[in-house]
Design an enzyme around this catalytic site. Structure first.
Site, PDB file in Angstrom:
ATOM      1  N   ASP A 131       0.850  -1.197   0.000  1.00 60.86           N
ATOM      2  CA  ASP A 131       0.000   0.000   0.000  1.00 60.86           C
ATOM      3  C   ASP A 131       0.890   1.253   0.000  1.00 60.86           C
ATOM      4  O   ASP A 131       2.108   1.169   0.150  1.00 60.86           O
ATOM      5  CB  ASP A 131      -0.870  -0.059   1.260  1.00 60.86           C
ATOM      6  CG  ASP A 131      -1.920   1.038   1.284  1.00 60.86           C
ATOM      7  OD1 ASP A 131      -2.291   1.531   0.204  1.00 60.86           O
ATOM      8  OD2 ASP A 131      -2.359   1.401   2.388  1.00 60.86           O
TER       9      ASP A 131
ATOM     10  N   GLU B 191       2.486   5.074  -4.065  1.00 59.85           N
ATOM     11  CA  GLU B 191       2.484   6.030  -5.194  1.00 59.85           C
ATOM     12  C   GLU B 191       3.839   6.705  -5.370  1.00 59.85           C
ATOM     13  O   GLU B 191       4.141   7.033  -6.514  1.00 59.85           O
ATOM     14  CB  GLU B 191       1.375   7.070  -4.965  1.00 59.85           C
ATOM     15  CG  GLU B 191      -0.025   6.476  -5.045  1.00 59.85           C
ATOM     16  CD  GLU B 191      -0.370   5.542  -3.887  1.00 59.85           C
ATOM     17  OE1 GLU B 191       0.139   5.793  -2.779  1.00 59.85           O
ATOM     18  OE2 GLU B 191      -1.118   4.584  -4.098  1.00 59.85           O
TER      19      GLU B 191
ATOM     20  N   ASP C  82      -9.109   4.046  -1.695  1.00 57.28           N
ATOM     21  CA  ASP C  82     -10.029   4.455  -0.629  1.00 57.28           C
ATOM     22  C   ASP C  82     -11.334   5.018  -1.178  1.00 57.28           C
ATOM     23  O   ASP C  82     -11.566   6.228  -1.173  1.00 57.28           O
ATOM     24  CB  ASP C  82      -9.334   5.484   0.268  1.00 57.28           C
ATOM     25  CG  ASP C  82      -8.117   4.874   0.945  1.00 57.28           C
ATOM     26  OD1 ASP C  82      -7.972   3.634   0.897  1.00 57.28           O
ATOM     27  OD2 ASP C  82      -7.319   5.631   1.514  1.00 57.28           O
TER      28      ASP C  82
HETATM   29  C1  GLC Z   1      -4.664   3.355   3.007  1.00 53.57           C
HETATM   30  C2  GLC Z   1      -5.211   2.168   2.209  1.00 53.57           C
HETATM   31  C3  GLC Z   1      -6.244   1.455   3.034  1.00 53.57           C
HETATM   32  C4  GLC Z   1      -5.619   1.012   4.350  1.00 53.57           C
HETATM   33  C5  GLC Z   1      -5.059   2.209   5.096  1.00 53.57           C
HETATM   34  C6  GLC Z   1      -4.308   1.806   6.345  1.00 53.57           C
HETATM   35  O1  GLC Z   1      -5.632   4.317   3.181  1.00 53.57           O
HETATM   36  O2  GLC Z   1      -5.741   2.577   0.983  1.00 53.57           O
HETATM   37  O3  GLC Z   1      -6.767   0.369   2.338  1.00 53.57           O
HETATM   38  O4  GLC Z   1      -6.576   0.374   5.142  1.00 53.57           O
HETATM   39  O5  GLC Z   1      -4.162   2.912   4.254  1.00 53.57           O
HETATM   40  O6  GLC Z   1      -3.278   0.943   6.084  1.00 53.57           O
END
Ligand code: GLC
Length: 842
Positions: A407, A410, A496
């Protein structure tokens, strides 16, 4: 190489001036270099080559100097580029391939692509063509009234991108709304469809880029980037699926995932202790709601330090992982790239030692801010760093973690997104500053060029690491950011989203366009990530989400968002919905296997199968699920009916076998349990009894759902986990069916692979049979009719023992279907329903 001289080479050549931009001038000379046609246009140079599979590649160097030829997207295939012929005429040159003619007008230099029947498919806009302004570059292509645009990966609606503009700059779009752009991924690939004929353009440039599909001009559409090379591929059709196959040969396909990864997955930010994770898992099994994977979000870490566990809340994580495994759960944990900048923290120390972190313009390690506070970032564009990162998974995998979720890649950086506070790096827009330096596989560059591939290269490091560390198992990796080709390394989710009806609806065109851009293993957070859905919205989302290739519920915040969090009534419905996903797994796995070799997606926008029917091209909220099923999900609050378009042809309700004639709009009544699904005439869809999870055991019984008409179907099976299929350890069956006036026939037409993966027994469910047949035969021999009750008990007998001789059939009047029970099917075996008495000869 065959060069035919039939004309004169023009000798002048100045670039043309257009509004501060310069566009290519005359072709002053040309020559063939190896297998490339090189054009000199004054100081500028253009290289045109024929790539694999009849793809044409065009490169422009405005100043005449081409930089290193390097791509993160295109997979090297070692095949020597095919040769072509060049024909010369007074006004133009033609590069001729067996399929195409590429015409290069000499004055000014403009490139067009023609089919071998001389019809112009596409090409440069005559006015502007290929342009540059300093480092900026842009290509203008002619735009026709009937051009429609699909692809571009993860972009906001509508499905057809005509008249829209989009930017590619991977972005942590935490608060994104329905029309936010850019989002997390970059796929500069588009399928242009013009009256049923398709071609593709792939603009392989990783800088910030943009596409304008006719918003600012009525005569040209365009693509360009802030910097880098004007380097694009023209991908011929004529069918959209031809473009997809060719694009897949260029950038690769989604590898066959482990079967469990196609099951239902449960996630939340966060199940923040081992106790909580265990209790969620228990609830699923207790309530008999199928589930394969539980995700553990960032709170399992010790102070958000990647590759650590919180000693208190996850003190005995190995015990937890073991018990989850025992109950059939696979555990997926999150890993972020931002490494806490803290001497003494093992990962930080080893990263410093190996020089794995990014440096700023001043040469010092760049320190940004993510979840752990002050953080440093691995340089995934550096080979040694990818190796280092991949190896870091060793302990996690050894402790029993099954899959990895990458995650914030980017990459996200919280330190520079406040221009109001006078932030000097406000241009970074939630990511690291543009001047940060990258290795770029040996040719150093800065963040401007490396940004859009950061996430993809992180996913690649993870995937390669998992392959090294657990070579016998297919990895499961999920990533948020990516660039074209990311599908080779990871599944993708859309980040998100929010719990709104708009975002439920928007997920359909988004995922459809991702699917045709090669990102086949994709999904959106079921129920919505931000805020909280009503019971109705969650159920409707689940009813759509079981068709997402990646079927995962996820949320953040205070309230639970599990299938059983919305009261008894909805729990019951949600259970049935998830069970449908599990019943469809043989079909889904078969289609994923097809995707892994052909590049054809599981989620198919209607234009893919009906390119010549413009009426269905703009439909945002319906899709083909695999090659056989059409789904028109109910996506509107308190809906009492669902209007949708059935493409021409005969269709059958998947659940009730009811016939519907396509080619027009249909309106059906719906209630909260309705999932409108329709099978094509002649469809054969493999299903199974829903299990609680994928257990790796042999499949005891397969049901083949057969619909009236002439058609074929497929069933693919293997051990669901290993690479044995590469050595022939799989089974692929191809079936045929046809309906005549007097009879209905089913045949196992072809089998490849190994019988080991054949199901223990079969039920052939012939749908849409209005009356009980007179006779049912297998290989010409009469089968015994059973009463439905007797059939049931025979069925359970057959289930117990592989190869049992249980055979027979019964007619179910209520569902108007014939059920034929068989212990095995061999290639060539034919089952026939005889609707009239057979002639003595037969
Ligand atoms: C980001 C991700 C989400 C995750 C969060 C905490 O917002 O997109 O899916 O739960 O980080 O890790």
């Amino acid at each position: 190489m065959n060069v035919t001289k039939t004309g004169r080479v023009a000798d002048r050549g100045q670039s043309l001036q257009t509004h501060g931009w310069q566009s290519l001038g005359e072709v002053t000379s040309h020559h063939v270099e190896d297998v490339t046609l090189v054009l000199d246009c004054g100081a500028s140079k253009v290289r045109i080559s024929l790539e694999r599979n009849d793809i044409i590649r065009v490169r422009l160097a405005p100043g005449g100097q081409f930089k290193r030829d390097h791509s993160w997207a295109v997979v090297p295939n070692g095949i020597k580029k095919p040769s072509f012929g060049v024909e010369e005429y007074d006004e133009y040159l033609e590069l001729v391939t067996p399929q195409l003619r590429v015409r290069i007008d000499r004055s000014p230099c403009r490139i067009s692509f023609f089919a071998d029947d001389e019809s112009r498919i596409a090409g440069d806009d005559p006015q502007k063509g290929m342009c540059w302004d300093g480092g900026e570059i842009r290509a203008y292509q002619s735009l026709h009234a009937d051009d429609h645009f699909f692809g571009m990966g993860e972009k906001h609606p509508p499905l057809d991108k005509r008249n829209q503009t989009y930017v590619n700059w991977n972005h942590d779009a935490a608060e994104h709304e329905q029309y936010s752009d850019p989002l997390y991924q970059t796929h500069p690939f588009v399928i242009v469809l013009n009256r049923g004929t398709a071609h593709g353009i792939f603009f392989d440039n990783t800088h910030r880029s943009s596409f304008d599909f006719g918003q600012t001009s009525r005569t040209a559409w365009s693509f360009g980037a802030d910097a880098g090379e004007l380097n694009y591929y023209f991908i011929p059709g004529p069918k959209p699926t031809d473009v997809i196959h060719r694009y897949a040969s260029l950038v690769g396909t989604t590898p066959l995932p482990p079967l469990w990864a196609l099951g239902y997955q449960q996630c939340r930010w966060s199940y923040d202790s081992a106790k909580r994770v265990a209790s969620i898992a228990r609830e699923f099994r207790k309530r008999k709601i199928p589930c394969d994977a539980i995700y553990i979000d960032i709170d399992y870490m010790d102070g958000f330090r990647s590759f650590t566990w919180d000693p208190k809340r996850f003190g005995q994580h190995e015990k937890l992982l073991k018990s989850l495994k025992k109950d059939g759960f696979k555990t997926v944990v999150i890993l972020d790239p931002g490494i806490k900048a803290e001497p003494g923290y093992k990962i930080y120390d080893s990263g410093i030692k190996g020089d794995h972190f990014l440096h700023g313009e001043d040469g010092t390690i760049y320190v940004g801010k993510v979840w752990p506070g002050q953080s440093v970032y691995p340089d995934f564009t550096r080979q040694q760093t990818r190796q280092w990162w991949g190896d870091l998974y060793k302990d996690l995998l050894a402790s029993g973690v099954t899959g990895i979720w990458n995650d914030m890649n980017e990459p996200a950086d919280f330190s520079h997104n406040n221009p109001d506070a006078g932030d000097m790096y406000a241009d970074a827009e939630g990511t690291i500053p543009l001047g940060v330096r990258f290795d770029n596989d040996g040719q150093r560059t800065d963040h401007r060029e490396a940004h859009n591939v950061y996430g993809m290269q992180m996913a690649r490091s993870t995937y390669d690491g998992m392959r090294r560390l657990r070579p016998a198992e297919r990895p499961f990796v999920l990533t948020r950011a990516g660039y074209s080709g990311v599908q080779r390394h990871a599944a993708v989710w859309t980040g998100d989203n929010a719990s709104t009806w708009d975002q439920l609806r928007m997920s359909v065109p988004m995922l459809l366009n991702m699917s045709v851009s090669g990102v086949i293993f994709c999904g959106a957070d079921i129920g919505g990530f931000r805020s909280y859905p009503t019971p109705e919205l969650y159920t409707r989302w689940l009813q759509l989400g079981i068709f997402y290739p990646l079927c995962r519920s996820h949320t953040a915040g205070g309230k639970e968002q599990d299938p059983f969090s919305f009261g008894k009534k909805h729990e019951k419905i949600n259970r049935t919905v998830i069970k449908l996903r599990y019943a469809l797994l043989p079909y889904i796995y078969t289609e994923m296997q097809h995707a892994s070799t052909s590049g054809e997606p599981l989620l198919r926008p209607l234009f893919l199968d009906y390119p010549k029917m413009p009426r269905v091209h703009k439909i945002d909220h319906e899709f083909m699920f695999g090659r056989q099923l059409l789904v028109a999900p109910v996506l509107w609050e308190t809906a009492k009916n669902r209007k949708f378009m059935l493409p021409p042809g005969q269709w059958y309700g998947f659940h009730d076998g009811k016939p519907h004639t396509g080619g027009e709009e249909i309106d059906i009544p719906v209630n909260i349990e309705t999932i409108p699904m329709f099978a094509r005439a002649g469809a054969i869809i493999p299903t199974r009894a829903a299990a609680q999870f994928v257990d790796g055991k042999p499949l005891t019984e397969l049901t083949l759902n057969i619909f009236p008409g002439i058609g074929r179907g497929h069933f693919y099976n293997d051990d669901g986990l290993s690479y044995g299929f590469e050595k022939g350890e799989f089974l692929r069956d191809e079936y045929e069916t046809s309906t005549q006036e007097d009879s209905t026939t089913f045949r196992l037409a072809r089998r490849t692979g190994s019988d080991t993966f054949a199901p223990g027994s079969y039920v052939l469910k012939f749908n849409g049979i209005q009356q009980a047949p007179r006779e049912v035969t297998l290989k010409g021999q009469m089968l015994k009719p059973w009463s439905a009750a007797a059939a049931k008990s025979k069925k359970s007998a057959a289930r117990g023992s592989k190869g049992s001789s249980a055979k027979g059939w019964c007619y179910d009047k209520k569902s108007r279907s014939v059920h034929v029970q068989l212990s095995e099917l061999r290639p060539g075996d034919t089952v026939e329903l005889h609707h009239k008495p057979r002639s003595p000869r037969s």
